[in-house]
Structure formats: structure tokens, C-alpha cells
Motif scaffolding. Sequence first.
Motif, PDB file in Angstrom:
ATOM      1  N   LYS A 118       0.834  -1.204   0.000  1.00  0.00           N
ATOM      2  CA  LYS A 118       0.000   0.000   0.000  1.00  0.00           C
ATOM      3  C   LYS A 118       0.872   1.260   0.000  1.00  0.00           C
ATOM      4  CE  LYS A 118      -3.755  -2.263   2.529  1.00  0.00           C
ATOM      5  NZ  LYS A 118      -4.470  -2.349   3.828  1.00  0.00           N
ATOM      6  N   LEU A 119       1.930   1.215   0.782  1.00  0.00           N
ATOM      7  CA  LEU A 119       2.854   2.348   0.811  1.00  0.00           C
ATOM      8  C   LEU A 119       3.462   2.569  -0.567  1.00  0.00           C
ATOM      9  CD1 LEU A 119       4.680   4.492   2.128  1.00  0.00           C
ATOM     10  CD2 LEU A 119       6.198   2.646   2.864  1.00  0.00           C
ATOM     11  N   GLU A 120       3.836   1.500  -1.236  1.00  0.00           N
ATOM     12  CA  GLU A 120       4.424   1.630  -2.572  1.00  0.00           C
ATOM     13  C   GLU A 120       3.469   2.332  -3.521  1.00  0.00           C
ATOM     14  OE1 GLU A 120       6.639  -1.094  -6.004  1.00  0.00           O
ATOM     15  OE2 GLU A 120       5.731  -2.049  -4.245  1.00  0.00           O
ATOM     16  N   GLY A 121       2.185   2.019  -3.417  1.00  0.00           N
ATOM     17  CA  GLY A 121       1.198   2.678  -4.251  1.00  0.00           C
ATOM     18  C   GLY A 121       1.136   4.171  -3.997  1.00  0.00           C
ATOM     19  N   SER A 122       1.235   4.559  -2.728  1.00  0.00           N
ATOM     20  CA  SER A 122       1.205   5.987  -2.382  1.00  0.00           C
ATOM     21  C   SER A 122       2.460   6.705  -2.867  1.00  0.00           C
ATOM     22  CB  SER A 122       1.063   6.155  -0.865  1.00  0.00           C
ATOM     23  OG  SER A 122      -0.192   5.697  -0.418  1.00  0.00           O
ATOM     24  N   LEU A 123       3.587   6.006  -2.873  1.00  0.00           N
ATOM     25  CA  LEU A 123       4.842   6.640  -3.270  1.00  0.00           C
ATOM     26  C   LEU A 123       4.927   6.908  -4.767  1.00  0.00           C
ATOM     27  CD1 LEU A 123       7.386   4.635  -1.085  1.00  0.00           C
ATOM     28  CD2 LEU A 123       6.621   6.990  -0.729  1.00  0.00           C
ATOM     29  N   LYS A 124       4.091   6.230  -5.563  1.00  0.00           N
ATOM     30  CA  LYS A 124       4.174   6.384  -7.014  1.00  0.00           C
ATOM     31  C   LYS A 124       3.772   7.778  -7.483  1.00  0.00           C
ATOM     32  CE  LYS A 124       3.619   1.496  -8.119  1.00  0.00           C
ATOM     33  NZ  LYS A 124       2.730   0.438  -8.687  1.00  0.00           N
ATOM     34  N   SER A 125       2.964   8.462  -6.721  1.00  0.00           N
ATOM     35  CA  SER A 125       2.495   9.785  -7.150  1.00  0.00           C
ATOM     36  C   SER A 125       2.855  10.878  -6.143  1.00  0.00           C
ATOM     37  CB  SER A 125       0.975   9.757  -7.352  1.00  0.00           C
ATOM     38  OG  SER A 125       0.324   9.358  -6.150  1.00  0.00           O
ATOM     39  N   VAL A 126       3.893  10.636  -5.367  1.00  0.00           N
ATOM     40  CA  VAL A 126       4.223  11.542  -4.273  1.00  0.00           C
ATOM     41  C   VAL A 126       5.137  12.684  -4.738  1.00  0.00           C
ATOM     42  CG1 VAL A 126       6.334  10.429  -3.448  1.00  0.00           C
ATOM     43  CG2 VAL A 126       4.793  11.503  -1.804  1.00  0.00           C
ATOM     44  N   THR A 127       4.988  13.842  -4.103  1.00  0.00           N
ATOM     45  CA  THR A 127       5.865  14.990  -4.361  1.00  0.00           C
ATOM     46  C   THR A 127       7.095  14.946  -3.456  1.00  0.00           C
ATOM     47  OG1 THR A 127       3.924  16.336  -4.879  1.00  0.00           O
ATOM     48  CG2 THR A 127       5.985  17.510  -4.441  1.00  0.00           C
ATOM     49  N   LEU A 128       6.868  14.480  -2.218  1.00  0.00           N
ATOM     50  CA  LEU A 128       7.935  14.524  -1.211  1.00  0.00           C
ATOM     51  C   LEU A 128       7.686  13.452  -0.165  1.00  0.00           C
ATOM     52  CD1 LEU A 128      10.380  16.172   0.010  1.00  0.00           C
ATOM     53  CD2 LEU A 128       8.661  17.435   1.316  1.00  0.00           C
ATOM     54  N   VAL A 129       8.768  12.843   0.319  1.00  0.00           N
ATOM     55  CA  VAL A 129       8.702  11.921   1.446  1.00  0.00           C
ATOM     56  C   VAL A 129       9.428  12.552   2.628  1.00  0.00           C
ATOM     57  CG1 VAL A 129       9.463   9.689   2.349  1.00  0.00           C
ATOM     58  CG2 VAL A 129       8.539   9.848   0.032  1.00  0.00           C
ATOM     59  N   LEU A 130       8.782  12.534   3.785  1.00  0.00           N
ATOM     60  CA  LEU A 130       9.422  12.973   5.017  1.00  0.00           C
ATOM     61  C   LEU A 130       9.813  11.735   5.808  1.00  0.00           C
ATOM     62  CD1 LEU A 130      10.077  15.573   6.747  1.00  0.00           C
ATOM     63  CD2 LEU A 130       8.087  14.898   8.108  1.00  0.00           C
ATOM     64  N   ASP A 131      11.100  11.591   6.041  1.00  0.00           N
ATOM     65  CA  ASP A 131      11.642  10.419   6.748  1.00  0.00           C
ATOM     66  C   ASP A 131      11.803  10.756   8.223  1.00  0.00           C
ATOM     67  OD1 ASP A 131      13.309   8.362   7.760  1.00  0.00           O
ATOM     68  OD2 ASP A 131      15.084   9.468   7.081  1.00  0.00           O
ATOM     69  N   ALA A 132      10.985  10.116   9.066  1.00  0.00           N
ATOM     70  CA  ALA A 132      11.074  10.311  10.517  1.00  0.00           C
ATOM     71  C   ALA A 132      10.954   8.954  11.208  1.00  0.00           C
ATOM     72  CB  ALA A 132       9.991  11.272  10.997  1.00  0.00           C
ATOM     73  N   ILE A 133      11.668   7.961  10.698  1.00  0.00           N
ATOM     74  CA  ILE A 133      11.573   6.604  11.243  1.00  0.00           C
ATOM     75  C   ILE A 133      12.505   6.436  12.436  1.00  0.00           C
ATOM     76  CG2 ILE A 133      11.739   4.146  10.723  1.00  0.00           C
ATOM     77  CD1 ILE A 133      11.404   4.893   7.735  1.00  0.00           C
TER      78      ILE A 133
END
Length: 529
Positions: A118-133
Amino acid sequence: MVVVTPSEMRKIDQRAIEQFGIPGIVLMENAALKVVEVIEKVYSLKERDRVVVLAGMGNNGGDGLAVARHIFLKGVNVKVFLLAREEAVSGDARVNLDIVKKLGVPLSFVRDESDVAKLEGSLKSVTLVLDAIFGTGLSRPVEGIFAEVIQLVNRMLVPVVSVDIPSGVNGADGRVMGTAIKAMNTVTFGYPKRGHLLYPGRKYTGKLHVVPIGLPPDSAQAVGAQGFTLSEDEAAAMLRERPAEGHKGTFGRVAVVAGSTGMTGAACLAAMAALRSGAGLVTLGIPTSLNDILENKLTEVMTRPLEDHGTGCLQEEALDDVLDLVRDADVLAIGPGLGKSGAVFEVLRNILGRIDISIVLDADGLNHISRDISLLSKHAGPVVITPHPGEMARLTGLNVAQIVESPVEVAQRFSQETGVVVLLKGATTVVCHPDGRVYFNTTGNSGMATAGSGDVLTGIIAGFIAQGYEPFDAAVLGAFVHGYAGDLAADAHGQAGMVAGDILEAVPLALKKMYNLLAEHCKSWSHRI
């Protein structure tokens, strides 16, 4: 600029909370607002843009949740993916999770393979990812679902902003703990961490933004932080004034002992670099049979023939001439291209016991001194050594891999045990003082990985010492200027085709730019008075 370890940063945060009464949630909110500022400046998000926030269960995740809230309230399409069970989130991070839920920010949990899909699907059309893991305190390998998510983000080639540090990078030493986010921008709080500056972490960090979050101004000093790096402004502020009435003696005398058959270039580069860095007089001691070559090669550097019995390599009988050479010198640079002859060790051993001026020891000088490092402690004056990892391995008995893995610890320990200033060369050069101070150099580029580059550095440091800089300051400023000159040379020639002579020729330009910057600041300060 102060550089801290994750342990020091934890103490800084704890002190702010416990001694000054600044609630942790306030620090978290300040951090989030600063991250949002950087995102707006770099990416200028619009309502149509899509942002995915990857949050872990700790305070780093709490920062990410707070950022998600602010972006959501600006009307941007944002979705949070939480890599934790909801009940595992606590403290200030829990406060921000509850707010996100009440505001209706889209929230999903990543627990298994189907969630990763599901995450991969969201990443396909994303402008920016915020990494806070994960934050700067990560000390265990990244495994399981966390590793899968990080590898997925890296494969998608989407722009990433990391909160505090790219997830998976060790904040203490820059190691990648199995896998790590490759960020385009990283926003860190209060102070840069060692892991941002040391490779490979520096490569994963991208552009580093250091932002204030309302910590007490004496925080780093209070916890005893001794690491630092230099901006161009800070490096320029270290420069000494060159008095208008000065003469060549004012700017110091450098003696260089270097060169052997096949290695005359090392001697030339070191001697000319001392002049190019501002020294007034430079004399090069060279094996007698090579003297004619160097006199033709060098115009501004004086030469002194040293006994070599026609071998092209220094002999023990040269000792008296070397002692005479350094009698009026302010500093001795010794080692570049001297060769492996045992006679060089004997000359070096006797020099260290009989003079008291500063010595910059490099290359073959270091290889010889590795036979008896106790000689370093016996020298009456300051010593600066400038090894690369291979030379450091010979000095310490460690292997190169150990040096590369823990450069700061190795250099600090050797500096404290021997009492010398250690400049350990690398992609991030570190300079260590016996009192515990450590400098992280961030100028330079891979084009400087070329024969003779270290000889230029040796000459620059010697030139600064001759001008009156303390040896540690000379090594710090020398590393900065050397790298800055390398960056200017790369701008002019490209990295792939650079040679050491390009760096040498760029040294005066680097210093000119720095002195001009210092003059501008002085003018600005005078207007404020």
C-alpha cells in the motif's frame, strides 16, 4: 560550529527539560516548525502536492507527526504511515499522534508485506517523502519491515527530507546500519552530529540544514562537547592580519626537507605550498645530486644541498647540514618523497632530539617514525602529523579497515597518547588535539585523491605555522584551505582530471576569497558600532 555526538545531544535535551523547564513537547514543536520552514523554502509545496510521512515510534517519529500536522493544516495532501503499533507510541510522540488522529490526517500502519505494498502505491504519485523513522540514537542494524520500507523509498527515487538524520545512519560515526534512507535534504536540530559529517553518512545526508529549536545557548559547552567544524565565515575569521609594514621575515621562515630520486615532485609541491599559503621565506633541503634539478624547477624557493653520496637519497652525514638549515627556521616540514632508506630514519631520529621548533611530519617521515613512535613524545616542540589511513595503520599497528571505520577514535587516542596534533586525511579529514578537541573538515572533493595532494597540505600547514598560527589552528585552517582550493580547482578543471598542481595554484585564490570575506564582515561589524 559545534559538532556533537548523539550522547551529547541527549544530555543537551535532558538539560533543557530538567534544568530550564523547557517541556519536551515544546522542543518537539519547535523542531517541527523548523522542518516545515525548510520544506517550504526548498520545495514551495502547493495544495495539489502530495506528501508521505514515514514515522517511527520514538521522538523522531513524534517530530514527523508534528510536521505532518502543520503541512496538513496548510492544505497540502499529506498521508502518514506509522511503522509501529499504536499502543507502542508514548510520551510527546503520543501527544502528536493523538492530535493527528483528531484532525483527521490520513493515517496508515505498516506492519506486514501488504502494508508495504500500500505504501508503494502511495509513493508512485508523491511529491515529497518525510523520513522520521529513526533518529540519531540508532545503534542496532535495521531489519525486517523497517529495512523493506527504507529500500522501497530508495528504489522509488523520490525526493526525501530526513528529520534529524537519515533513518539507518549511525549518528555517532556515520555508519550505515544495514540500510539507510538516501535523503536530498536533512534537517537537524541545534548542532550537526558526527554521523552527518563522516562517510558514508555524509553521502546519505544530502544537504544539511542545522536549525535552532530554542535550546539554552551554552548547551554544547555545558555537556563538554569538543567537536567542531567550520563554515567559510568561521574559517575566514581565523585568518591573521597581514600587517602593511610587514616584510618577508614577518611572515615566517619554513624549512622543508623532502625529495629523493623519482620523488622530486613531492618536494616541489610542499615547498611551493608553504610559499603559496603566505610564508615569507622557504628553503628546501634536497639530496645534493638532485639540487640542480630543483634549482631549475623552483624560482622563489631557496635550496640547500644535503649529503647523499650520489644516491639521490638523504644520508646520515646530512644531519649537521639539516640542523644548520633549521637553525633560523620557524617550522620544519619533513617527509614528502624522502624514500625508504634507513639513513633517513637516523637523520629524523636525531633531529627530533636536538631542535625545538614546530615540525610537520608527513609521508615517508611517518613511515620511518613508525619504527619508534616514542620519538614523537621526545621532541621539545610541537609536532603535527598528517597521515592517510595507510600511514596511520603503520603508526598504530591497526589495519586500514579499522582506521577507516573509526577515524576519530583512532586519531584522538594516538594524539592523546603521544601529545601530537593528528590530522588524519580522508573524505572527511579530522584534526585531533591532545586535549580532546576534534575538527571535522567538510571542504574538498574526490578530485583531490591524486598523487601530491598531501604534499600540498603539508606545505600549507607549515606555512601557517611560520606565520604565527598555533600548530592545531594551522592544521585546522590548513585542512580547510586545502579543501577549499581543491573545490576551486574542481570548478575550473573538473574533478576527474585534477592534479596536485591545480590545488597548489588555487591556494592563493582560496585565501583571497577568505580575506575578502573577512574584510566584508569587518566592514559590516564597524557599521553596527
